[in-house]
Structures are given as structure tokens and as C-alpha cells.
Motif scaffolding. Structure first.
Motif, mmCIF file in Angstrom:
data_model
loop_
_atom_site.group_PDB
_atom_site.id
_atom_site.type_symbol
_atom_site.label_atom_id
_atom_site.label_comp_id
_atom_site.label_asym_id
_atom_site.label_seq_id
_atom_site.Cartn_x
_atom_site.Cartn_y
_atom_site.Cartn_z
ATOM 1 N N MET A 1 0.834 -1.178 0.000
ATOM 2 C CA MET A 1 0.000 0.000 0.000
ATOM 3 C C MET A 1 0.882 1.245 0.000
ATOM 4 O O MET A 1 1.826 1.337 0.761
ATOM 5 C CB MET A 1 -0.908 -0.016 1.235
ATOM 6 C CG MET A 1 -1.658 1.281 1.454
ATOM 7 S SD MET A 1 -2.665 1.255 2.941
ATOM 8 C CE MET A 1 -4.198 0.740 2.208
ATOM 9 N N GLN A 2 0.562 2.208 -0.850
ATOM 10 C CA GLN A 2 1.289 3.471 -0.912
ATOM 11 C C GLN A 2 0.917 4.335 0.290
ATOM 12 O O GLN A 2 -0.259 4.555 0.558
ATOM 13 C CB GLN A 2 0.938 4.210 -2.212
ATOM 14 C CG GLN A 2 1.498 5.609 -2.322
ATOM 15 C CD GLN A 2 3.008 5.653 -2.388
ATOM 16 O OE1 GLN A 2 3.643 4.720 -2.879
ATOM 17 N NE2 GLN A 2 3.590 6.707 -1.879
ATOM 18 N N VAL A 3 1.916 4.793 1.007
ATOM 19 C CA VAL A 3 1.682 5.621 2.182
ATOM 20 C C VAL A 3 2.212 7.022 1.895
ATOM 21 O O VAL A 3 3.381 7.190 1.566
ATOM 22 C CB VAL A 3 2.386 5.032 3.428
ATOM 23 C CG1 VAL A 3 2.223 5.949 4.617
ATOM 24 C CG2 VAL A 3 1.856 3.648 3.730
ATOM 25 N N ASP A 4 1.345 8.018 1.992
ATOM 26 C CA ASP A 4 1.758 9.406 1.827
ATOM 27 C C ASP A 4 2.395 9.884 3.112
ATOM 28 O O ASP A 4 1.944 9.546 4.201
ATOM 29 C CB ASP A 4 0.553 10.293 1.504
ATOM 30 C CG ASP A 4 -0.058 9.968 0.155
ATOM 31 O OD1 ASP A 4 0.690 9.559 -0.754
ATOM 32 O OD2 ASP A 4 -1.285 10.117 0.013
ATOM 33 N N THR A 40 1.083 11.155 13.154
ATOM 34 C CA THR A 40 1.461 10.832 11.777
ATOM 35 C C THR A 40 2.140 9.471 11.716
ATOM 36 O O THR A 40 1.805 8.651 10.861
ATOM 37 C CB THR A 40 2.383 11.933 11.208
ATOM 38 O OG1 THR A 40 1.641 13.151 11.156
ATOM 39 C CG2 THR A 40 2.873 11.576 9.815
ATOM 40 N N LYS A 41 3.057 9.220 12.618
ATOM 41 C CA LYS A 41 3.749 7.931 12.641
ATOM 42 C C LYS A 41 2.783 6.787 12.928
ATOM 43 O O LYS A 41 2.866 5.728 12.304
ATOM 44 C CB LYS A 41 4.886 7.945 13.660
ATOM 45 C CG LYS A 41 6.056 8.769 13.202
ATOM 46 C CD LYS A 41 7.137 8.841 14.252
ATOM 47 C CE LYS A 41 8.261 9.737 13.746
ATOM 48 N NZ LYS A 41 9.264 10.010 14.764
ATOM 49 N N GLU A 42 1.863 6.997 13.867
ATOM 50 C CA GLU A 42 0.879 5.968 14.196
ATOM 51 C C GLU A 42 0.014 5.648 12.978
ATOM 52 O O GLU A 42 -0.213 4.483 12.644
ATOM 53 C CB GLU A 42 0.000 6.427 15.353
ATOM 54 C CG GLU A 42 -1.018 5.404 15.797
ATOM 55 C CD GLU A 42 -1.844 5.862 16.983
ATOM 56 O OE1 GLU A 42 -2.810 5.138 17.318
ATOM 57 O OE2 GLU A 42 -1.560 6.912 17.589
ATOM 58 N N ILE A 43 -0.452 6.671 12.292
ATOM 59 C CA ILE A 43 -1.287 6.469 11.101
ATOM 60 C C ILE A 43 -0.499 5.766 10.007
ATOM 61 O O ILE A 43 -0.994 4.826 9.374
ATOM 62 C CB ILE A 43 -1.848 7.819 10.601
ATOM 63 C CG1 ILE A 43 -2.866 8.355 11.608
ATOM 64 C CG2 ILE A 43 -2.471 7.675 9.209
ATOM 65 C CD1 ILE A 43 -3.253 9.810 11.394
ATOM 66 N N GLU A 44 0.737 6.196 9.778
ATOM 67 C CA GLU A 44 1.560 5.584 8.731
ATOM 68 C C GLU A 44 1.837 4.113 9.028
ATOM 69 O O GLU A 44 1.810 3.285 8.118
ATOM 70 C CB GLU A 44 2.862 6.359 8.545
ATOM 71 C CG GLU A 44 2.659 7.688 7.853
ATOM 72 C CD GLU A 44 3.934 8.482 7.665
ATOM 73 O OE1 GLU A 44 5.021 8.023 8.102
ATOM 74 O OE2 GLU A 44 3.844 9.577 7.083
ATOM 75 N N GLU A 47 -1.285 2.175 8.258
ATOM 76 C CA GLU A 47 -1.488 2.074 6.812
ATOM 77 C C GLU A 47 -0.463 1.148 6.156
ATOM 78 O O GLU A 47 -0.812 0.339 5.295
ATOM 79 C CB GLU A 47 -1.408 3.461 6.167
ATOM 80 C CG GLU A 47 -2.585 4.340 6.498
ATOM 81 C CD GLU A 47 -2.455 5.752 5.960
ATOM 82 O OE1 GLU A 47 -3.498 6.404 5.852
ATOM 83 O OE2 GLU A 47 -1.332 6.204 5.655
ATOM 84 N N LYS A 48 0.783 1.275 6.570
ATOM 85 C CA LYS A 48 1.865 0.498 5.972
ATOM 86 C C LYS A 48 1.719 -0.995 6.248
ATOM 87 O O LYS A 48 1.922 -1.829 5.380
ATOM 88 C CB LYS A 48 3.204 0.988 6.527
ATOM 89 C CG LYS A 48 4.343 0.975 5.536
ATOM 90 C CD LYS A 48 5.615 1.491 6.177
ATOM 91 C CE LYS A 48 5.578 3.007 6.225
ATOM 92 N NZ LYS A 48 6.817 3.586 6.764
ATOM 93 N N GLN A 49 1.385 -1.307 7.476
ATOM 94 C CA GLN A 49 1.288 -2.707 7.871
ATOM 95 C C GLN A 49 -0.094 -3.276 7.609
ATOM 96 O O GLN A 49 -0.348 -4.435 7.885
ATOM 97 C CB GLN A 49 1.648 -2.851 9.349
ATOM 98 C CG GLN A 49 3.076 -2.493 9.626
ATOM 99 C CD GLN A 49 3.432 -2.595 11.092
ATOM 100 O OE1 GLN A 49 2.592 -2.853 11.942
ATOM 101 N NE2 GLN A 49 4.692 -2.386 11.397
ATOM 102 N N ASP A 50 -0.951 -2.426 7.082
ATOM 103 C CA ASP A 50 -2.318 -2.842 6.788
ATOM 104 C C ASP A 50 -2.942 -3.516 8.009
ATOM 105 O O ASP A 50 -3.567 -4.569 7.922
ATOM 106 C CB ASP A 50 -2.353 -3.761 5.560
ATOM 107 C CG ASP A 50 -3.690 -3.711 4.849
ATOM 108 O OD1 ASP A 50 -4.418 -2.714 5.027
ATOM 109 O OD2 ASP A 50 -4.008 -4.673 4.131
#
Length: 78
Positions: A1-4, A40-44, A47-50
Motif C-alpha cells: 500500500m502506498q503511504v503518503d 502521523t507515525k501511528e497512522i503511517e 497504513e503500511k502494515q495494513d
């Protein structure tokens, strides 16, 4: 997944020097900046680890980050 990436320097590159200045000179800005960075880190990570997370929880995290971003932007402009 692409993470902004949503770190403040990416969001407001024109304020890079001002961000650094306020982080060192303004305790409230520094505290809010740190909270923004943590969110931001928590959200990323989520998202990154789905990671399984409810839409409501993810939306709440993003709303909190947006509110902090608005506050930080106002301080940067001020």
C-alpha cells in the motif's frame, strides 16, 4: 500500500526554517509538533502494515492530526 508522508516539513516546505525556529523557541509549538509527529507515525504504521483498524478509529486519528496541523499552520503564519 502506498503511504503518503504527512510530516510537517513535507506539508509546509516553505516554513522549514520557521518550523525549526518555533520548535526550539516555543514550548507550546514544540509540544503540538511532537503530538502531530506521533499521530502521523501511528497512522503511517497502521497504513503500511495494513493493520486491522476500524474506519472510525482511523478517521478519528486523522481528524486529530488535521486539527493539530491547522493549529501549527496558524502558528507558522503568525
Amino acid at each position: 500500500m502506498q503511504v503518503d508522508h504527512h510530516d510537517l516539513a513535507h506539508e509546509f516546505p516553505e516554513f522549514k526554517e520557521r518550523i525549526h525556529q518555533l520548535k526550539t523557541e516555543d514550548a507550546h509549538f514544540h509540544k503540538q509538533f511532537e503530538r502531530y509527529d506521533e499521530l502521523t507515525k501511528e497512522i503511517e504504521v497502521l497504513e503500511k502494515q495494513d493493520e486491522p483498524v476500524t474506519d472510525e478509529h482511523m478517521e478519528e486519528l486523522k481528524k486529530q492530526r488535521l486539527a493539530l496541523k491547522d493549529e501549527l499552520y496558524a502558528m507558522l503564519k503568525g
